[in-house]
Design a protein around this motif. Sequence first.
Motif, PDB file in Angstrom:
ATOM      1  N   LEU A  91      -4.447  -6.031   6.187  1.00 30.14           N
ATOM      2  CA  LEU A  91      -4.286  -6.726   7.564  1.00 30.14           C
ATOM      3  C   LEU A  91      -3.182  -7.615   7.719  1.00 30.14           C
ATOM      4  CD1 LEU A  91      -5.540  -7.201  10.092  1.00 30.14           C
ATOM      5  CD2 LEU A  91      -7.070  -8.969   9.161  1.00 30.14           C
ATOM      6  N   ALA A  92      -2.312  -7.282   8.505  1.00 28.96           N
ATOM      7  CA  ALA A  92      -1.204  -8.230   8.892  1.00 28.96           C
ATOM      8  C   ALA A  92      -1.258  -8.806  10.174  1.00 28.96           C
ATOM      9  CB  ALA A  92       0.261  -7.151   9.045  1.00 28.96           C
ATOM     10  N   PHE A  93      -1.629 -10.148  10.139  1.00 34.33           N
ATOM     11  CA  PHE A  93      -1.425 -11.021  11.283  1.00 34.33           C
ATOM     12  C   PHE A  93      -0.216 -11.096  11.839  1.00 34.33           C
ATOM     13  CE2 PHE A  93      -5.417 -12.377   9.179  1.00 34.33           C
ATOM     14  CZ  PHE A  93      -6.579 -12.059  10.266  1.00 34.33           C
ATOM     15  N   CYS A  94       0.006 -10.753  13.086  1.00 40.54           N
ATOM     16  CA  CYS A  94       1.076 -10.900  13.809  1.00 40.54           C
ATOM     17  C   CYS A  94       1.123 -10.819  15.101  1.00 40.54           C
ATOM     18  CB  CYS A  94       2.371  -9.874  13.431  1.00 40.54           C
ATOM     19  SG  CYS A  94       1.763  -8.141  13.801  1.00 40.54           S
TER      20      CYS A  94
ATOM     21  N   LYS B 175       3.982   0.722  11.346  1.00 40.83           N
ATOM     22  CA  LYS B 175       4.905   1.767  10.574  1.00 40.83           C
ATOM     23  C   LYS B 175       5.472   1.272   9.273  1.00 40.83           C
ATOM     24  CE  LYS B 175       6.941   3.286  15.130  1.00 40.83           C
ATOM     25  NZ  LYS B 175       8.007   3.451  16.049  1.00 40.83           N
ATOM     26  N   ALA B 176       5.409  -0.122   9.027  1.00 43.18           N
ATOM     27  CA  ALA B 176       5.823  -0.670   7.693  1.00 43.18           C
ATOM     28  C   ALA B 176       4.718  -0.380   6.601  1.00 43.18           C
ATOM     29  CB  ALA B 176       6.290  -1.979   7.705  1.00 43.18           C
ATOM     30  N   GLY B 177       3.530   0.207   7.062  1.00 43.45           N
ATOM     31  CA  GLY B 177       2.592   0.167   6.089  1.00 43.45           C
ATOM     32  C   GLY B 177       1.283  -0.410   6.151  1.00 43.45           C
TER      33      GLY B 177
ATOM     34  N   LYS C 292       1.217  -2.905  -0.783  1.00 43.80           N
ATOM     35  CA  LYS C 292       0.953  -1.343  -0.883  1.00 43.80           C
ATOM     36  C   LYS C 292       1.479  -0.750  -2.012  1.00 43.80           C
ATOM     37  CE  LYS C 292      -1.290  -0.139   2.809  1.00 43.80           C
ATOM     38  NZ  LYS C 292      -2.553   0.512   2.838  1.00 43.80           N
ATOM     39  N   GLY C 293       2.615  -1.116  -2.815  1.00 40.39           N
ATOM     40  CA  GLY C 293       3.218  -0.617  -4.100  1.00 40.39           C
ATOM     41  C   GLY C 293       2.313  -0.784  -5.238  1.00 40.39           C
ATOM     42  N   GLY C 294       1.457  -1.521  -5.260  1.00 39.95           N
ATOM     43  CA  GLY C 294       0.589  -1.905  -6.311  1.00 39.95           C
ATOM     44  C   GLY C 294       0.936  -2.623  -7.461  1.00 39.95           C
TER      45      GLY C 294
END
Length: 339
Positions: A150-153, A163-165, A231-233
């Motif tokens: 979850l990206a707060f922006c 789009k960034a993931g 996301k890359g782990g």
Amino acid sequence: MAAASGRLYLRSCGHIIVSSAFHPATSSWSTAGMVGALGAVRGKKYKPFHNMFRANKLREIRKKQTEATELAASAAAQDGTSPVTAARPDEVRVATTPFQATRLMRAFDVFPEKSSTVQLWTRLNVDLSRESVRGTCHLPHGLQTKIRVLAFCPDDEAEEMLKAGADVAGITDPLRRIAQGWLGFDRCLATPLIMPQVMKVARVLGPRKLMPNPRSGTVVANLKAAIKEAKGGTLLEYRAEGEGEIRASIADTGFSDAQVLDNMKFFIQTLLRARPRGASGGGGAAAPKALIPGTPSPGGGKETQDAYFLEASIQLGAHGPVVRVDTDTMLPASVGYFR
């Protein structure tokens, strides 16, 4: 078959050995008194080592261990502490090198699970009432895990972050859903400018350890790069709780032994760099202790008191055996990663 009177023969009837003698006068065979003794030896059918009985027994043992683990986890959740795998009374407490511990962990993987991860548990010699041990690091080899981010922006940048993931992005709609009880994410990322608005749901995210924090690396200036790293782990977040205990996932079932050791060594180096000033323990040099468990060490008992890592173990999955690791051979400069 012709035979002299009194000559003894052994005949195999199925799984029972019968002793008999032939009498020419009566033209008949009579069993001797050895039937009971010899028949008791081969009366039970041979069962191989790998069979359905053993598999069912292992499943039954695993079921009991799962129930005990769930009870311990529920009790720890009620007390507010972290669940720790308790040692059984009949368990032999033997520690080994990281190299041997990884091989033992693989050897006891009887029922492999695709979603299992390698858990590294360690207890640090640190007083958490005075100082904290927490942070993030990027492992050399990323885990194949699905993390919901979850990206707060600002709302006008939500499409760009998706789009960034990111799985969910924005500020107005996520805050409204979180206030209603929605928690469909594993990690929250935010920028410093948006944090005052995120504080409105601090009471919901804080107890669940989902609140963005600069120490944990979830409050960043470059939100796109943070999303790709999450996301890359490779991003690993750690935090010491209870009596200085840290539990982290350093690998999964698809990793080779060399990759597991690389991630383990890198994580130990990270913990040593983040060591508080008041904590005990030296640098990255290994203590002069024998690699063979049970042999006396040259330093005596003083090195145990001054050590930063008090205990350590690795475990594959929730049902795998806990393999204890010698804390001295776990240090980065030790040869325990090679033999």
